[in-house]
Design an enzyme around this catalytic site. Structure first.
Site, PDB file in Angstrom:
ATOM      1  N   ALA A  46      -8.112   3.216   3.107  1.00 37.64           N
ATOM      2  CA  ALA A  46      -7.221   3.768   2.089  1.00 37.64           C
ATOM      3  C   ALA A  46      -6.986   5.254   2.351  1.00 37.64           C
ATOM      4  CB  ALA A  46      -7.844   3.600   0.707  1.00 37.64           C
ATOM      5  N   GLY A  47      -5.816   5.717   1.941  1.00 38.35           N
ATOM      6  CA  GLY A  47      -5.526   7.156   1.972  1.00 38.35           C
ATOM      7  C   GLY A  47      -4.744   7.469   0.719  1.00 38.35           C
ATOM      8  N   HIS A  48      -5.369   8.129  -0.238  1.00 40.44           N
ATOM      9  CA  HIS A  48      -4.732   8.388  -1.531  1.00 40.44           C
ATOM     10  C   HIS A  48      -4.468   9.888  -1.667  1.00 40.44           C
ATOM     11  CE1 HIS A  48      -6.356   4.407  -3.398  1.00 40.44           C
ATOM     12  NE2 HIS A  48      -5.684   4.239  -2.280  1.00 40.44           N
ATOM     13  N   PRO A  59       3.912   6.380  11.540  1.00 34.63           N
ATOM     14  CA  PRO A  59       5.142   6.325  10.743  1.00 34.63           C
ATOM     15  C   PRO A  59       5.186   5.009   9.971  1.00 34.63           C
ATOM     16  CG  PRO A  59       5.626   6.179  13.116  1.00 34.63           C
ATOM     17  CD  PRO A  59       4.153   6.407  12.981  1.00 34.63           C
ATOM     18  N   THR A  99      -5.431  -6.965   4.610  1.00 36.83           N
ATOM     19  CA  THR A  99      -6.749  -6.353   4.749  1.00 36.83           C
ATOM     20  C   THR A  99      -7.796  -7.411   4.374  1.00 36.83           C
ATOM     21  OG1 THR A  99      -8.056  -4.383   4.266  1.00 36.83           O
ATOM     22  CG2 THR A  99      -6.820  -5.332   2.406  1.00 36.83           C
ATOM     23  N   LYS A 102      -0.722   5.305  -5.593  1.00 35.71           N
ATOM     24  CA  LYS A 102      -1.824   4.972  -6.512  1.00 35.71           C
ATOM     25  C   LYS A 102      -2.688   6.195  -6.801  1.00 35.71           C
ATOM     26  CE  LYS A 102      -3.157   1.932  -3.574  1.00 35.71           C
ATOM     27  NZ  LYS A 102      -2.017   1.964  -2.614  1.00 35.71           N
ATOM     28  N   GLY A 104       0.821  -1.205   0.000  1.00 39.60           N
ATOM     29  CA  GLY A 104       0.000   0.000   0.000  1.00 39.60           C
ATOM     30  C   GLY A 104       0.858   1.260   0.000  1.00 39.60           C
ATOM     31  N   ASP A 105       0.208   2.400  -0.221  1.00 38.68           N
ATOM     32  CA  ASP A 105       0.861   3.722  -0.197  1.00 38.68           C
ATOM     33  C   ASP A 105       1.963   3.858  -1.239  1.00 38.68           C
ATOM     34  OD1 ASP A 105      -0.788   4.332   1.956  1.00 38.68           O
ATOM     35  OD2 ASP A 105       0.661   3.536   3.389  1.00 38.68           O
ATOM     36  N   GLN A 145      -5.028  -0.199  -1.148  1.00 33.12           N
ATOM     37  CA  GLN A 145      -4.055  -1.105  -0.534  1.00 33.12           C
ATOM     38  C   GLN A 145      -3.030  -1.609  -1.559  1.00 33.12           C
ATOM     39  OE1 GLN A 145      -7.701  -1.896   0.471  1.00 33.12           O
ATOM     40  NE2 GLN A 145      -7.204  -0.171   1.769  1.00 33.12           N
TER      41      GLN A 145
HETATM   42  P1  GDP Z   1      -1.514   5.600  -2.185  1.00 35.85           P
HETATM   43  O1  GDP Z   1      -2.212   5.112  -0.969  1.00 35.85           O
HETATM   44  O2  GDP Z   1      -0.920   4.492  -2.986  1.00 35.85           O
HETATM   45  O3  GDP Z   1      -2.358   6.522  -3.027  1.00 35.85           O
HETATM   46  O4  GDP Z   1      -0.267   6.465  -1.674  1.00 35.85           O
HETATM   47  P2  GDP Z   1      -0.300   7.586  -0.505  1.00 35.85           P
HETATM   48  O5  GDP Z   1      -0.901   8.815  -1.044  1.00 35.85           O
HETATM   49  O6  GDP Z   1      -0.850   7.028   0.748  1.00 35.85           O
HETATM   50  O7  GDP Z   1       1.258   7.755  -0.239  1.00 35.85           O
HETATM   51  C1  GDP Z   1       2.133   8.162  -1.247  1.00 35.85           C
HETATM   52  C2  GDP Z   1       2.829   9.451  -0.767  1.00 35.85           C
HETATM   53  O8  GDP Z   1       3.910   9.740  -1.618  1.00 35.85           O
HETATM   54  C3  GDP Z   1       1.940  10.669  -0.806  1.00 35.85           C
HETATM   55  O9  GDP Z   1       2.318  11.530   0.226  1.00 35.85           O
HETATM   56  C4  GDP Z   1       2.255  11.281  -2.184  1.00 35.85           C
HETATM   57  O10 GDP Z   1       2.008  12.669  -2.244  1.00 35.85           O
HETATM   58  C5  GDP Z   1       3.723  10.986  -2.269  1.00 35.85           C
HETATM   59  N1  GDP Z   1       4.270  10.793  -3.616  1.00 35.85           N
HETATM   60  C6  GDP Z   1       3.716  10.153  -4.675  1.00 35.85           C
HETATM   61  N2  GDP Z   1       4.595  10.075  -5.699  1.00 35.85           N
HETATM   62  C7  GDP Z   1       5.727  10.680  -5.252  1.00 35.85           C
HETATM   63  C8  GDP Z   1       7.013  10.896  -5.820  1.00 35.85           C
HETATM   64  O11 GDP Z   1       7.327  10.507  -6.937  1.00 35.85           O
HETATM   65  N3  GDP Z   1       7.941  11.530  -5.030  1.00 35.85           N
HETATM   66  C9  GDP Z   1       7.660  11.976  -3.778  1.00 35.85           C
HETATM   67  N4  GDP Z   1       8.622  12.590  -3.095  1.00 35.85           N
HETATM   68  N5  GDP Z   1       6.449  11.783  -3.209  1.00 35.85           N
HETATM   69  C10 GDP Z   1       5.512  11.138  -3.933  1.00 35.85           C
HETATM   70  P1  IMO Z   2      -3.807   2.627   0.588  1.00 33.29           P
HETATM   71  O1  IMO Z   2      -4.961   2.469  -0.339  1.00 33.29           O
HETATM   72  C1  IMO Z   2      -1.237   0.914   3.657  1.00 33.29           C
HETATM   73  C2  IMO Z   2      -3.053  -2.064   6.316  1.00 33.29           C
HETATM   74  C3  IMO Z   2      -3.196  -1.689   7.782  1.00 33.29           C
HETATM   75  C4  IMO Z   2      -3.040  -3.048   8.426  1.00 33.29           C
HETATM   76  C5  IMO Z   2      -3.772  -3.965   7.441  1.00 33.29           C
HETATM   77  C6  IMO Z   2      -5.221  -4.265   7.810  1.00 33.29           C
HETATM   78  O2  IMO Z   2      -3.639   4.003   1.124  1.00 33.29           O
HETATM   79  O3  IMO Z   2      -2.558   2.066   0.013  1.00 33.29           O
HETATM   80  P2  IMO Z   2      -7.455  -2.823   7.721  1.00 33.29           P
HETATM   81  O4  IMO Z   2      -7.808  -1.542   8.414  1.00 33.29           O
HETATM   82  O5  IMO Z   2      -7.535  -2.764   6.242  1.00 33.29           O
HETATM   83  O6  IMO Z   2      -8.200  -4.005   8.285  1.00 33.29           O
HETATM   84  O7  IMO Z   2      -5.897  -3.064   8.120  1.00 33.29           O
HETATM   85  O8  IMO Z   2      -3.750  -3.298   6.197  1.00 33.29           O
HETATM   86  N1  IMO Z   2      -3.658  -1.115   5.363  1.00 33.29           N
HETATM   87  C7  IMO Z   2      -2.952  -0.269   4.608  1.00 33.29           C
HETATM   88  N2  IMO Z   2      -1.637  -0.008   4.566  1.00 33.29           N
HETATM   89  N3  IMO Z   2      -2.073   1.536   2.803  1.00 33.29           N
HETATM   90  C8  IMO Z   2      -3.397   1.259   2.811  1.00 33.29           C
HETATM   91  O9  IMO Z   2      -4.241   1.752   1.879  1.00 33.29           O
HETATM   92  C9  IMO Z   2      -3.899   0.354   3.763  1.00 33.29           C
HETATM   93  N4  IMO Z   2      -5.129  -0.119   4.057  1.00 33.29           N
HETATM   94  C10 IMO Z   2      -4.956  -1.026   5.020  1.00 33.29           C
HETATM   95  O10 IMO Z   2      -2.172  -0.797   8.177  1.00 33.29           O
HETATM   96  O11 IMO Z   2      -1.695  -3.426   8.428  1.00 33.29           O
HETATM   97 MG    MG Z   3      -2.198   5.464   1.089  1.00 37.00          MG
END
Ligand code: GDP
Ligand code: IMO
Ligand code: MG
Length: 421
Positions: free
Chosen positions: A39-41, A297, A232, A16, A12-13, A217
């Site tokens: 999710a947190g996008h 973190p 998840t 996306k 995840g993260d 995720q």
């Molecule tokens: P997602 O859950 O897959 O949508 O990803 P998140 O948004 O939770 O986490 C990705 C983090 O990386 C966010 O803070 C984005 O703004 C940041 N991000 C995405 N692409 C880049 C990149 O190429 N460089 C940097 N420095 N940050 C990025």
């Molecule tokens: P995005 O879409 C990162 C992780 C949680 C935990 C496990 C189960 O932003 O990538 P849950 O609440 O789904 O039952 O938790 O999955 N988890 C994620 N980790 N990014 C996410 O979403 C996540 N969604 C769930 O931290 O380990």
């Molecule tokens: Mg995320």
């Protein structure tokens, strides 16, 4: 490709949200197909940062039609909060998606507390209990939620039953009237968007619309193919799209695997390539690696290609989108995990038993890093040679071409390598 899935290839993260937002400039529809507000996008453009949890990442673009499909679990309170922050959008919510109710959040917390130090580290958003109720056939669909009398009677029964479970867990009980009064207001806000999204999507496909399916995720968090039980409760793979949206499997034309240039994980569970030195906090600071949903973190590790080959196999990946490449700038030597050693034997797979996965020791190759600022590069050719070599090695090791890469959080810090969508 006209129908492309955005898949997280790690835990995840991976970025996306950013990749979906970028490709959405060429799309007609963006569809979220699983998960909920766990999710947190993050999407960044014009100097503004948006954090989306339930709404598809096309919601910020008034030209895009957005769909929350049947495979999602929707917390109505979170939905109302999120929708109040956007304007000028088009949205369709599946009548078959499931609703996250207050007892799901309470049960999520109660079961995590019961597990003590062996907890999963969930987001406490009630995701597991909601999908559990769906499979146990005691969930509530959106269609019931927006039907005044059916919602009232089924909520009454469900709260009566769930209070028995909460009582056994020595957890405070829930009050039906209070929840009904609060949630019936949310139902009214949600109702105008609700429709049969399978019908809607199939009509859009017949009209040759371009569609992005935005996974939440990552595949290592998949209920079936992830690092169970530290996963998840849904499947973020490309193969889950047909089931979770109500389209035929052969209508999905490809998947782009969003891959962080290193690895992160939030929550518990093994992570073989985790970095335990000072370098982890350096990467965490530079990459701003704190959860978008919970602020926790993120754990930091080297890029792990055993994981990426696993994701390629169980999900299918047509191209990679390598993100956060800029975060690695300034590190003298970069490691890439290429296999594991388990009990003295070299393996190239993820063991099913979590106790075995915990004992896997990664084998690394080491590559020279780069020191040049890459945040302004506009093409692959602009990259320093060591950054090119790093990307090239990923392609070699994973066996999937790079379709695009990203050198910063902003929409315009995205570089297309292939014309994929
Ligand atoms: P997602 O859950 O897959 O949508 O990803 P998140 O948004 O939770 O986490 C990705 C983090 O990386 C966010 O803070 C984005 O703004 C940041 N991000 C995405 N692409 C880049 C990149 O190429 N460089 C940097 N420095 N940050 C990025
Ligand atoms: P995005 O879409 C990162 C992780 C949680 C935990 C496990 C189960 O932003 O990538 P849950 O609440 O789904 O039952 O938790 O999955 N988890 C994620 N980790 N990014 C996410 O979403 C996540 N969604 C769930 O931290 O380990
Ligand atoms: Mg995320």
């Amino acid at each position: 490709m006209r129908r492309l899935v955005i898949v997280g290839t790690q835990w995840g993260d991976e970025g996306k949200g950013k990749i979906t937002d970028y490709l959405a400039q060429n799309a007609d529809l963006v569809v979220r197909y699983q998960g909920g507000n766990n999710a947190g996008h993050t999407v960044v453009f014009d100097g503004k940062k948006y954090s989306l949890h339930l709404l598809p990442s096309g919601i910020l673009n008034p030209k895009i039609d957005n769909v929350m499909a049947n495979g999602m679990v929707i917390n109505p309170k979170a939905f109302v909060e999120e929708i109040s922050k956007v304007s000028d959008f088009s949205l369709h919510i599946s009548d078959r998606a499931h609703v996250v109710l207050p007892y799901h959040l309470e049960l999520d917390k109660a079961y995590e507390a019961l597990k003590g130090s062996k907890n999963i580290g969930t987001t406490h958003k009630g995701i597991g209990p909601t999908y559990t109720d769906k499979s146990s056939r005691i969930g509530m669909r959106v269609s019931t939620f927006i039907h005044e009398e059916r919602f009232r009677s089924s909520l009454y029964e469900l709260i009566r039953e769930k209070n028995i479970e909460l009582g056994l867990l020595k957890h405070p009980l829930l009050n039906f009237e209070a929840i009904y009064n609060e949630y019936s207001v949310y139902a009214k806000v949600m109702a105008p968007y609700v429709t049969d999204t399978s019908l809607y999507l199939n009509q859009a496909i017949e009209s040759d619309k371009k569609i992005l399916f935005e996974g939440a995720q990552g595949v290592l968090l998949c209920l079936d193919h992830g690092t169970y039980p530290f996963v998840t409760s849904s499947s973020p793979t490309a193969s889950s799209v047909p089931l979770n949206t109500g389209i035929a499997p052969w209508l999905v034309e490809g998947a782009i695997g969003v891959t962080k240039a290193y690895t992160t994980r939030v929550g518990s569970g093994p992570m073989p390539s985790e970095i335990h030195s000072e370098l982890a906090s350096h990467i965490r600071t530079v990459g701003n690696e704190f959860g978008t949903t919970t602020g926790r973190p993120r754990r930091i590790g080297w890029l792990d290609t055993v994981i990426l080959r696993h994701t390629k196999r169980v999900s299918g990946l047509s191209y990679l989108a390598v993100t956060l490449l800029d975060v690695l700038t300034g590190i003298d030597e970069l490691k890439i995990a290429i296999s594991y050693t388990l009990d003295g034997v070299e393996i190239d797979r993820i063991p099913a038993e979590i106790e075995d996965f915990e004992r896997c020791i990664p084998n690394y190759i080491t590559m020279p890093g780069w020191h040049e600022d890459i945040t302004q590069v506009k093409s692959y050719d602009d990259l320093p040679i060591n950054a090119k070599n790093y990307l090239f090695r990923i392609v070699e090791l994973v066996g999937v071409p790079i379709g695009m890469f990203s050198v910063g959080p902003d929409r315009n810090q995205t570089i297309m390598v292939k014309n994929i969508f």
